[in-house]
Design an enzyme around this catalytic site. Structure first.
Site, PDB file in Angstrom:
ATOM      1  CE  LYS A  35      -3.763   1.843   2.769  1.00 29.97           C
ATOM      2  NZ  LYS A  35      -4.831   1.803   4.153  1.00 29.97           N
ATOM      3  CB  SER A  47      -7.774   3.986   3.045  1.00 30.00           C
ATOM      4  OG  SER A  47      -6.922   3.086   4.058  1.00 30.00           O
ATOM      5  CB  SER A  88      -8.064   0.882   5.863  1.00 27.89           C
ATOM      6  OG  SER A  88      -8.535   2.039   6.022  1.00 27.89           O
TER       7      SER A  88
END
Lengths: 486, 459
Positions: free
Chosen positions: B53, B128, B152
């Site tokens: 990420k 996210s 997330s």
């Protein structure tokens, strides 16, 4: 403004002193904590607040803060917490400073100061907390650019905050002097105000005597010496009383001290008070300090100036002035303590406050640069005590020679310089007998009561000994010999 | 494998899952790992191709946090969790899209455009860690490493039909994780199966000199103990079957799982969470407070975006941050600044800290009675793009099941245990007590086999 009017107002001072701690590395990173490196030399991703970095507490900084707390009789918090103080400034890399707000490491305590009139006063501390220093903004005169040096960012600091307990510039000055002495003693800060290792802000207000409410306080920054602090306080005292006397009101503000003019001036007025939005630093765990830790720090604690003063004046019977001079720095104390292990304390004190101090004044050097070791100085003192060298010869000839050649033993040097007194009574007695035999008339006159003639005999003996005889001993021996003559 | 994934990433670029790929480097690392495999010295993750990420630091590589304010920023160090994977011969293939600094649940808050759900490209992948979930869903890498502050990892895993594990708070070092809310942030794997998640966690977890808050508890070999013994007692959130706020399709999958567990001899009971109404306020007060401080470093002074229009210090700050940060980040910074302000601190921040403690006590009481808690990961399947912004309250409600684990710090895993009638994935979440990952993963592996077994039936 007349002194009468000023005398109607009480001056109230509280001080905030920042002391940079003498740790190898920074408080939350392993970069070197060092003054004078090239700009932006001691910076890591942590110091610069790069994304993804976390602070890592330097335990040494905690230890030094504990040491300070113990020395000032503060309560050491068994659980102390770091907080974030949020504000924007270019020299503050993370947009917040890691500091302590609600649970500082040391609470309360006091620092004793002695005033000129001899009275002693305890200045109560509100608290002492740990925090990180910011970087430095450098404004180049040649351009409008601001340059940023982050070397200082993350330097460990303790901030020592007093209650509003001081009532004169003298007290404030004495307090700051005492703090500087104390942090040096404790080996936690070099106390260098010019380089900014020790910095002082003052909160100053005035009020009519008897008024229970404190007046509006003004914070003064940028005073990098005890003298400037006192000047700034005096100036503010006058300024604030004048404003009030003229019917004006004081505003709570931060003012800067200008050493050139000796005046304080207001900074750009900010729209509102800064709200630092303190909250507990979630990247660090609370510090737990147990009894074991405190005991370990206590064990490392050197004797403090106040305790030493008591010992020197009481136990050792030194004068107040001598004790004060000897406790001036930890180096002096260490030297003195080492020397008195091998020589009489009073005599050592006399030498340190006499010839050694003269040497320091003349050479403009610190005691640390004095070449003669405490053991060697003690050996020299013993030569005098044992009458091998006269005091005057020791002070005037042997001492300067030792400073030049500190590696040679005092006895050997005294022999080389022919300073050894003829303390040996056999040799002396022979000389005395010779002299008395050579002056039979004078001996008779002496016997008849002309006691002043003893000086003549002693002088003759000294002459024969080429000055090496101890006058005191010679005197005694001559008197005895004359008494023994029938 | 590297070539395969690079081709896949290339051919699915419309999904916008990866923001950058490290093709040459991945190839050369693959060659080295092959050599080690040949001589038997390879690490435990040899050949595992992993995407990370855009909130995780990798030395010499960009890390932008899905934000314009860090455009062009290159990290000088590697996150501890990522370094541990590399040390076991994993190959980092690229950097994955996400909501700005982890704030969002649709991936639409990325400055680099939204990621699309591979199951239905008109829908969001969740957030996210949206890019990370889609990357596993669309077979663009073997596994992804995401971050989870309020769901997330789990929520996008649920929307994309993959496994998402949020470990206990402090189980994995946060060194090298771009902070959103420091006391909530965790790093977790997104994988195709529980076993992979167990292995990745086992390698990433554990003490780290660089993070003083990380737990020093020893890390069990999660991947070695993936079986359960005896019957378990499981609680489920009563509202997850009763409330109208949860979609029927989601309820159906949960009901199915519960029935199956009962058939297998486990006890499954509804449990009450009287404090549930306080989860979101507590979460938003504390996370916005922390983010308002954590994002202060992005000021245009030392690195990252600086507004070209800045003409003095004040405008440098104001313009750089206004132009560099997205609307959601700015909104949360303002909220956080407010709750920390002197006049409101006690009413909001202090109170929320107290409530957080009560919520922790509440879940701890349940774990004295139940081995696991079982809920839907989200009340609905992936929603269409653009829907989030139209109704912020609904988006916030979607967080309710996930934030509990972050507020309390317990581990939770989202498992793809079914689909709705359109074939969109439904995620079911299991929670266990703090640092009970070993139990949690074993039970998750057991649940996962229900679906794998049923999928195998038609064949």
């Amino acid at each position: 403004m007349t002194d009468d009017i000023k005398a109607q107002y009480e001056l109230v001072i509280g001080l905030e002193v920042h002391a940079q701690l003498l740790t190898e590395s920074k408080i939350f990173a392993s970069d070197a904590n060092h003054f004078g490196s090239p700009p932006n030399h001691n910076i890591s991703v942590i110091t610069l607040g790069h994304p993804g970095t976390l602070p890592k507490l330097n335990q040494k900084a905690v230890d030094l803060a504990i040491r300070f707390g113990l020395a000032t009789n503060s309560t050491i918090s068994p659980r102390t917490v770091f907080d974030r103080k949020n504000y924007f400034y270019p020299d503050l890399p993370k947009g917040y400073q890691i500091s302590q707000d609600k649970k500082p490491i040391c609470v309360g305590g006091e620092i004793w100061v002695k005033l000129k009139d001899g009275t002693e006063k305890a200045i109560p501390l509100h608290h002492t907390h740990l925090e990180e220093d910011a970087g430095k903004s450098i404004h180049d005169d040649q351009s409008t650019d601001t340059l940023l040096d982050y070397n200082r960012a993350g330097t460990p600091l303790i901030e020592i905050v007093t209650d509003p307990a001081m009532r004169s510039a003298e007290e404030a000055g004495a307090y700051l002097t005492e703090i500087r002495k104390l942090v040096r003693y404790l080996d936690i800060c070099d106390g260098n105000m010019e380089e900014g290792s020790l910095r002082c802000d003052a909160n100053i207000s005035v009020r009519k005597w008897g008024d229970p409410v404190l007046g509006t306080k003004v914070e003064i920054k940028n005073m990098n010496s005890v003298r400037f602090l006192q000047k700034a306080i005096e100036f503010e005292y006058d300024r604030q009383v004048s404003v009030l006397e003229e019917g004006g009101t004081l505003i709570q503000e931060t003012r800067m001290f200008d050493p050139e003019t000796g005046r304080t001036y207001g900074m750009r007025v900010k729209e509102s008070m800064n709200d630092y939005r303190y909250f507990p630093e979630p990247d660090l765990v609370p510090i737990l300090i147990d009894e074991e830790k405190l005991a370990a720090e206590r064990a490392k604690m050197p004797a403090l100036p106040r305790q030493l003063m008591q010992k020197y004046e009481g136990e050792l019977g030194l004068s107040h002035a001598d004790a004060l001079l000897l406790t001036e720095s930890k180096a002096t104390v260490a030297y003195f303590e080492e020397a008195i292990a091998q020589a009489a304390p009073k005599t050592v004190a006399n030498w340190l406050t006499g010839p050694v101090r003269t040497w320091m004044n003349e050479s403009k050097k610190e005691l640390s640069a004095f070449p003669v070791s405490p053991g060697v100085l003690a050996a020299l003192i013993r030569l005098v005590d044992e009458n091998k060298v006269s005091h005057s010869a020791a002070a005037q000839k042997l001492f300067p020679a030792l400073v030049e050649r500190p590696d040679v033993a005092p006895l050997a040097l005294a022999e080389e310089l022919q300073l050894i007194q003829q303390g040996n009574s056999d040799v002396l007695q022979a000389l005395i007998d010779e002299v008395l035999a050579a002056w039979p008339d004078k001996v008779k006159e002496y016997k008849k009561g002309k006691k002043g003639l003893i000086g003549l005999f002693v002088g003759e003996v000294m002459k024969k000994s080429k000055g090496q005889a101890d006058p005191k001993v010679t005197n005694q021996l001559v008197a005895r010999s004359l008494d023994n003559l029938s | 494998m590297v070539e395969y994934y690079l081709d896949r990433i290339e051919s699915t670029s419309h999904l916008n899952a990866f923001l950058a790929t490290y093709a040459d480097e991945a190839r050369s690392r693959a060659a080295k790992v092959d050599a080690r495999l040949a001589n038997g010295t390879a690490g435990r993750l040899a050949g595992m191709v992993i995407g990370i990420k855009d909130l995780l630091c990798y030395a010499g590589h960009g890390v932008h946090g899905g934000s314009k304010i860090l455009e062009g920023f290159v990290s000088q160090f590697t996150a501890t969790a990522i370094q541990r994977l590399i040390d076991e011969d994993a190959i980092i293939i690229g950097r994955q899209n996400c909501d700005e600094f982890g704030m969002g649940s649709s991936n639409e808050n990325s400055a680099y455009g939204p990621t699309l759900n591979a199951a239905d490209t008109t829908r969001v992948p969740g957030g996210s860690s949206g890019g990370s979930a889609v990357a596993v869903q669309a077979d663009l890498c073997f596994a992804s490493i995401g971050t989870d502050t309020g769901g997330s990892v789990r929520q996008p895993a649920a929307f994309c039909g993959v496994v998402g594990l949020k470990p206990s708070y402090s189980r994995v070092s946060r060194w090298g994780l771009l902070a959103y809310a420091s006391s909530f942030d965790t790093i977790g794997p997104i994988t195709r199966c529980v076993e992979d998640a167990a292995l990745l966690l086992e390698i990433m977890a554990g003490g780290d000199e660089q993070d003083s808050t990380v737990s020093q508890w020893p890390v069990p070999s999660y991947s070695q103990y993936l079986s359960i013994d005896g019957s378990k007692k499981i609680g489920y959130f009563r509202e997850s079957l009763d409330s109208e706020g949860v979609d029927e399709s989601v309820k159906a999958v949960l009901r199915q799982s519960i029935e199956r567990l009962r058939q297998e001899g486990h006890t499954v009971e509804p449990v009450e969470f009287p404090l549930a109404h306080y989860y979101l306020p507590t979460y938003y007060i504390l996370t916005t407070a922390e983010v308002s401080s954590n994002l202060s470093r992005y000021d245009g002074v030392r690195y990252g975006y600086r507004s070209p229009k800045a003409h003095d210090l004040d405008s440098l700050y104001r313009l750089s941050r206004t132009e560099g940060l997205g609307a959601e980040a700015r909104k949360r910074i303002l909220l956080g600044t407010f709750v920390l302000s002197a006049n409101y601190y006690d009413a909001y921040y202090t109170k929320a800290q107290r409530v957080r403690r009560l919520i922790k006590e509440e879940i701890e009481r349940h774990f004295q009675e139940y081995d696991f808690l079982l809920y839907p990961t989200t009340p609905s399947v992936a929603f269409p793009l653009g829907e989030e912004n139209s109704d912020p309250i609904k988006t916030f409600l979607a967080d309710i099941f996930t934030v509990q684990a972050n507020v309390t710090g317990v581990p939770a895993i989202s498992l793809p245990l079914g689909t709705d009638e359109q074939g969109l994935p439904v995620g079911i979440q299991v929670l266990a007590g703090a640092f009970q990952e070993e139990k949690l993963l074993a039970f998750a592996r057991y649940l996962e086999q229900f679906v794998q077994a049923s999928e195998e039936v038609p064949i």
